[in-house]
Design a protein around this motif. Structure first.
Motif, PDB file in Angstrom:
ATOM      1  N   GLN A 157      40.410  34.403  48.855  1.00 27.16           N
ATOM      2  CA  GLN A 157      39.728  33.111  48.831  1.00 27.16           C
ATOM      3  C   GLN A 157      38.224  33.275  48.659  1.00 27.16           C
ATOM      4  O   GLN A 157      37.570  32.426  48.065  1.00 27.16           O
ATOM      5  CB  GLN A 157      40.030  32.330  50.108  1.00 27.16           C
ATOM      6  CG  GLN A 157      39.503  30.899  50.061  1.00 27.16           C
ATOM      7  CD  GLN A 157      39.999  30.064  51.224  1.00 27.16           C
ATOM      8  OE1 GLN A 157      40.378  30.590  52.259  1.00 27.16           O
ATOM      9  NE2 GLN A 157      40.003  28.757  51.050  1.00 27.16           N
ATOM     10  N   ARG A 158      37.693  34.380  49.165  1.00 30.88           N
ATOM     11  CA  ARG A 158      36.261  34.594  48.981  1.00 30.88           C
ATOM     12  C   ARG A 158      35.925  34.731  47.500  1.00 30.88           C
ATOM     13  O   ARG A 158      34.875  34.279  47.049  1.00 30.88           O
ATOM     14  CB  ARG A 158      35.814  35.843  49.739  1.00 30.88           C
ATOM     15  CG  ARG A 158      34.286  35.987  49.750  1.00 30.88           C
ATOM     16  CD  ARG A 158      33.851  37.295  50.330  1.00 30.88           C
ATOM     17  NE  ARG A 158      32.399  37.388  50.305  1.00 30.88           N
ATOM     18  CZ  ARG A 158      31.723  38.516  50.396  1.00 30.88           C
ATOM     19  NH1 ARG A 158      32.374  39.657  50.506  1.00 30.88           N
ATOM     20  NH2 ARG A 158      30.420  38.534  50.376  1.00 30.88           N
ATOM     21  N   ARG A 159      36.825  35.341  46.739  1.00 28.40           N
ATOM     22  CA  ARG A 159      36.593  35.448  45.296  1.00 28.40           C
ATOM     23  C   ARG A 159      36.688  34.081  44.626  1.00 28.40           C
ATOM     24  O   ARG A 159      35.935  33.768  43.705  1.00 28.40           O
ATOM     25  CB  ARG A 159      37.592  36.423  44.678  1.00 28.40           C
ATOM     26  CG  ARG A 159      37.328  37.879  45.047  1.00 28.40           C
ATOM     27  CD  ARG A 159      38.092  38.837  44.155  1.00 28.40           C
ATOM     28  NE  ARG A 159      37.601  40.204  44.318  1.00 28.40           N
ATOM     29  CZ  ARG A 159      38.028  41.225  43.593  1.00 28.40           C
ATOM     30  NH1 ARG A 159      38.950  41.050  42.662  1.00 28.40           N
ATOM     31  NH2 ARG A 159      37.533  42.432  43.787  1.00 28.40           N
ATOM     32  N   VAL A 160      37.628  33.251  45.088  1.00 25.25           N
ATOM     33  CA  VAL A 160      37.750  31.908  44.544  1.00 25.25           C
ATOM     34  C   VAL A 160      36.481  31.110  44.803  1.00 25.25           C
ATOM     35  O   VAL A 160      36.042  30.316  43.961  1.00 25.25           O
ATOM     36  CB  VAL A 160      38.970  31.182  45.179  1.00 25.25           C
ATOM     37  CG1 VAL A 160      39.005  29.717  44.744  1.00 25.25           C
ATOM     38  CG2 VAL A 160      40.264  31.872  44.788  1.00 25.25           C
ATOM     39  N   SER A 161      35.868  31.326  45.974  1.00 21.94           N
ATOM     40  CA  SER A 161      34.683  30.555  46.346  1.00 21.94           C
ATOM     41  C   SER A 161      33.502  30.817  45.424  1.00 21.94           C
ATOM     42  O   SER A 161      32.551  30.027  45.396  1.00 21.94           O
ATOM     43  CB  SER A 161      34.284  30.867  47.795  1.00 21.94           C
ATOM     44  OG  SER A 161      33.849  32.208  47.927  1.00 21.94           O
ATOM     45  N   HIS A 162      33.540  31.914  44.657  1.00 22.79           N
ATOM     46  CA  HIS A 162      32.450  32.203  43.728  1.00 22.79           C
ATOM     47  C   HIS A 162      32.430  31.223  42.557  1.00 22.79           C
ATOM     48  O   HIS A 162      31.388  30.998  41.948  1.00 22.79           O
ATOM     49  CB  HIS A 162      32.549  33.634  43.194  1.00 22.79           C
ATOM     50  CG  HIS A 162      32.315  34.681  44.253  1.00 22.79           C
ATOM     51  ND1 HIS A 162      31.422  34.510  45.283  1.00 22.79           N
ATOM     52  CD2 HIS A 162      32.880  35.911  44.438  1.00 22.79           C
ATOM     53  CE1 HIS A 162      31.423  35.590  46.055  1.00 22.79           C
ATOM     54  NE2 HIS A 162      32.308  36.441  45.571  1.00 22.79           N
TER      55      HIS A 162
ATOM     56  N   ASN B  64      33.972  22.815  49.322  1.00 27.06           N
ATOM     57  CA  ASN B  64      35.146  21.992  49.624  1.00 27.06           C
ATOM     58  C   ASN B  64      36.298  22.249  48.674  1.00 27.06           C
ATOM     59  O   ASN B  64      37.466  22.186  49.075  1.00 27.06           O
ATOM     60  CB  ASN B  64      34.762  20.508  49.589  1.00 27.06           C
ATOM     61  CG  ASN B  64      33.889  20.107  50.759  1.00 27.06           C
ATOM     62  OD1 ASN B  64      34.358  20.020  51.888  1.00 27.06           O
ATOM     63  ND2 ASN B  64      32.609  19.872  50.495  1.00 27.06           N
ATOM     64  N   ALA B  65      36.011  22.562  47.431  1.00 28.50           N
ATOM     65  CA  ALA B  65      37.073  22.866  46.478  1.00 28.50           C
ATOM     66  C   ALA B  65      37.760  24.183  46.844  1.00 28.50           C
ATOM     67  O   ALA B  65      38.987  24.309  46.742  1.00 28.50           O
ATOM     68  CB  ALA B  65      36.510  22.944  45.067  1.00 28.50           C
ATOM     69  N   ALA B  66      36.966  25.170  47.288  1.00 27.64           N
ATOM     70  CA  ALA B  66      37.545  26.448  47.704  1.00 27.64           C
ATOM     71  C   ALA B  66      38.442  26.271  48.919  1.00 27.64           C
ATOM     72  O   ALA B  66      39.453  26.959  49.075  1.00 27.64           O
ATOM     73  CB  ALA B  66      36.433  27.453  48.015  1.00 27.64           C
ATOM     74  N   GLY B  67      38.069  25.325  49.800  1.00 23.11           N
ATOM     75  CA  GLY B  67      38.918  25.049  50.950  1.00 23.11           C
ATOM     76  C   GLY B  67      40.195  24.329  50.559  1.00 23.11           C
ATOM     77  O   GLY B  67      41.263  24.581  51.123  1.00 23.11           O
ATOM     78  N   LEU B  68      40.106  23.435  49.561  1.00 22.06           N
ATOM     79  CA  LEU B  68      41.270  22.652  49.142  1.00 22.06           C
ATOM     80  C   LEU B  68      42.386  23.522  48.571  1.00 22.06           C
ATOM     81  O   LEU B  68      43.562  23.213  48.767  1.00 22.06           O
ATOM     82  CB  LEU B  68      40.847  21.604  48.106  1.00 22.06           C
ATOM     83  CG  LEU B  68      41.982  20.760  47.504  1.00 22.06           C
ATOM     84  CD1 LEU B  68      42.672  19.919  48.577  1.00 22.06           C
ATOM     85  CD2 LEU B  68      41.443  19.852  46.390  1.00 22.06           C
TER      86      LEU B  68
ATOM     87  N   ILE C 199      37.627  19.005  40.769  1.00 23.31           N
ATOM     88  CA  ILE C 199      39.092  18.918  40.767  1.00 23.31           C
ATOM     89  C   ILE C 199      39.684  19.690  39.593  1.00 23.31           C
ATOM     90  O   ILE C 199      40.675  20.418  39.740  1.00 23.31           O
ATOM     91  CB  ILE C 199      39.535  17.440  40.738  1.00 23.31           C
ATOM     92  CG1 ILE C 199      39.107  16.754  42.042  1.00 23.31           C
ATOM     93  CG2 ILE C 199      41.043  17.336  40.545  1.00 23.31           C
ATOM     94  CD1 ILE C 199      39.430  15.280  42.108  1.00 23.31           C
ATOM     95  N   ALA C 200      39.081  19.538  38.400  1.00 25.21           N
ATOM     96  CA  ALA C 200      39.577  20.271  37.232  1.00 25.21           C
ATOM     97  C   ALA C 200      39.466  21.776  37.452  1.00 25.21           C
ATOM     98  O   ALA C 200      40.342  22.545  37.042  1.00 25.21           O
ATOM     99  CB  ALA C 200      38.797  19.851  35.986  1.00 25.21           C
ATOM    100  N   ARG C 201      38.404  22.228  38.122  1.00 21.14           N
ATOM    101  CA  ARG C 201      38.231  23.645  38.394  1.00 21.14           C
ATOM    102  C   ARG C 201      39.277  24.164  39.373  1.00 21.14           C
ATOM    103  O   ARG C 201      39.715  25.311  39.270  1.00 21.14           O
ATOM    104  CB  ARG C 201      36.833  23.904  38.949  1.00 21.14           C
ATOM    105  CG  ARG C 201      35.711  23.608  37.967  1.00 21.14           C
ATOM    106  CD  ARG C 201      34.360  23.922  38.575  1.00 21.14           C
ATOM    107  NE  ARG C 201      33.261  23.613  37.659  1.00 21.14           N
ATOM    108  CZ  ARG C 201      31.984  23.779  37.960  1.00 21.14           C
ATOM    109  NH1 ARG C 201      31.639  24.235  39.157  1.00 21.14           N
ATOM    110  NH2 ARG C 201      31.054  23.479  37.070  1.00 21.14           N
ATOM    111  N   VAL C 202      39.661  23.326  40.325  1.00 24.89           N
ATOM    112  CA  VAL C 202      40.700  23.723  41.271  1.00 24.89           C
ATOM    113  C   VAL C 202      41.989  24.055  40.539  1.00 24.89           C
ATOM    114  O   VAL C 202      42.671  25.044  40.850  1.00 24.89           O
ATOM    115  CB  VAL C 202      40.941  22.599  42.308  1.00 24.89           C
ATOM    116  CG1 VAL C 202      42.221  22.854  43.109  1.00 24.89           C
ATOM    117  CG2 VAL C 202      39.744  22.482  43.250  1.00 24.89           C
TER     118      VAL C 202
END
Length: 305
Positions: free
Chosen positions: A25-30, A35-39, A223-226
């Motif tokens: 998840q830390r990589r996703v947060s980059h 909030n999107a990384a948490g979703l 949202i699109a990035r998620v």
């Protein structure tokens, strides 16, 4: 009160999967906002949670419980606390490295012990409290990030943003555990695993509504990035569902503080992932901190025998 020995393997497996999930998840947060990384952990975790619940029902057929209406309220409270805790943890990562950010959040064990006593009347033996103290000392040593620090330096470090956000994260994770434990008690089933999986599905669905609704109102472009990060976000969702299923099972069968102090073994796996997966170095003081955490886990286990 311990109602089943399953809490122990559940806490250990939960620690492994949580460390792995947090690293990914830390990589996703980059590439996503806070909030999107948490979703992603809730959005991509829900399908796997439903599969786990459905699979368990197929293997162990029986009457489906009728939860008390308070069940949803505790799921909502626990879910909101987890959203806040996760966001604070990701913020801690922005200030210090992966291992240190996680270490500060592990003060959750002692915070959870105090809160569960005040809110639920759960009492621990002196040996369990000693294990909690040993474990917290270990994670505080880990929080130095390998630097040599005197008492004055350490107290000063506690006022830094990483410390404040990490400790606050631990507080809300402790509230999450209490909310989830109460939710499993309101499911109305003697099957702890079934109760945990029902609570997991309900909590994830509510979290998607809460955090997804926030993104729709405030960060619609995220949202699109998620959805565009589905390959790696899917891994986060799978590990999140597996880890939460284990944690929730632990909370359903044993005191919150006992589950969390054993779950501190996550720090060992966090060090491993931080070193091998993220390329972070392990200092000698971090090894000593790890030994203290291990000692705390052993004392907690001994107190439960």
């Amino acid at each position: 009160m311990i109602t089943s020995p399953i809490w122990l393997p559940a806490a250990l497996v939960g620690g492994v999967t949580q460390a792995w999930r947090t690293a990914i998840q830390r990589r996703v947060s980059h590439s996503l906002s806070l909030n999107a990384a948490g979703l992603v952990r809730y959005l991509y975790g829900l399908p796997f949670a439903i599969i786990l619940l459905g699979g368990y029902r197929l293997l162990f057929a029986g009457p489906f419980p009728r939860p008390d209406p308070m069940f949803l309220l505790f799921c909502l409270g626990g879910g909101l606390a987890q959203i806040i805790a996760t966001n604070l943890l990701i913020m801690a990562f922005a200030h210090r490295n992966f291992v240190v950010g996680t270490a500060y959040s592990k003060t959750e064990a002692v915070q959870g012990a105090l809160l569960s006593f005040l809110l639920m009347g759960e009492r621990l033996s002196p040996l369990a409290w000693a294990g909690i103290g040993c474990g917290v000392a270990g994670v505080m040593l880990l929080s130095t990030g390998g630097k040599r620090m005197g008492p004055a330096d350490f107290l000063k470090a506690l006022g830094q943003p990483a410390a404040l956000t990490g400790i606050a994260s631990g507080f809300f994770f402790a509230l999450t555990a209490i909310g989830i434990r109460r939710a499993t008690q309101e499911v109305g089933s003697d099957d702890a695993i079934l109760a945990a999986l029902i609570v997991l599905v309900a909590t994830l669905a509510l979290q998607i509504v809460m955090q997804g609704g926030y993104l729709l109102l405030r960060e619609r472009g995220e949202i699109a990035r998620v959805f565009s990060t589905w390959r790696i976000s899917g891994q986060v969702g799978l590990l999140s569902a597996l880890g939460s299923a284990c944690w929730f099972t632990g909370f359903a069968t044993a005191p919150v503080a006992l589950v969390r102090v054993v779950g501190q073994i996550e720090v060992a796996f966090t060090l491993g992932f931080g070193h091998f997966y993220l390329g972070e170095r392990i200092a000698r003081s971090e090894i000593m901190g790890l030994l203290l955490v291990g000692g705390g886990v052993i004392m907690a286990l001994a107190s439960a025998l």
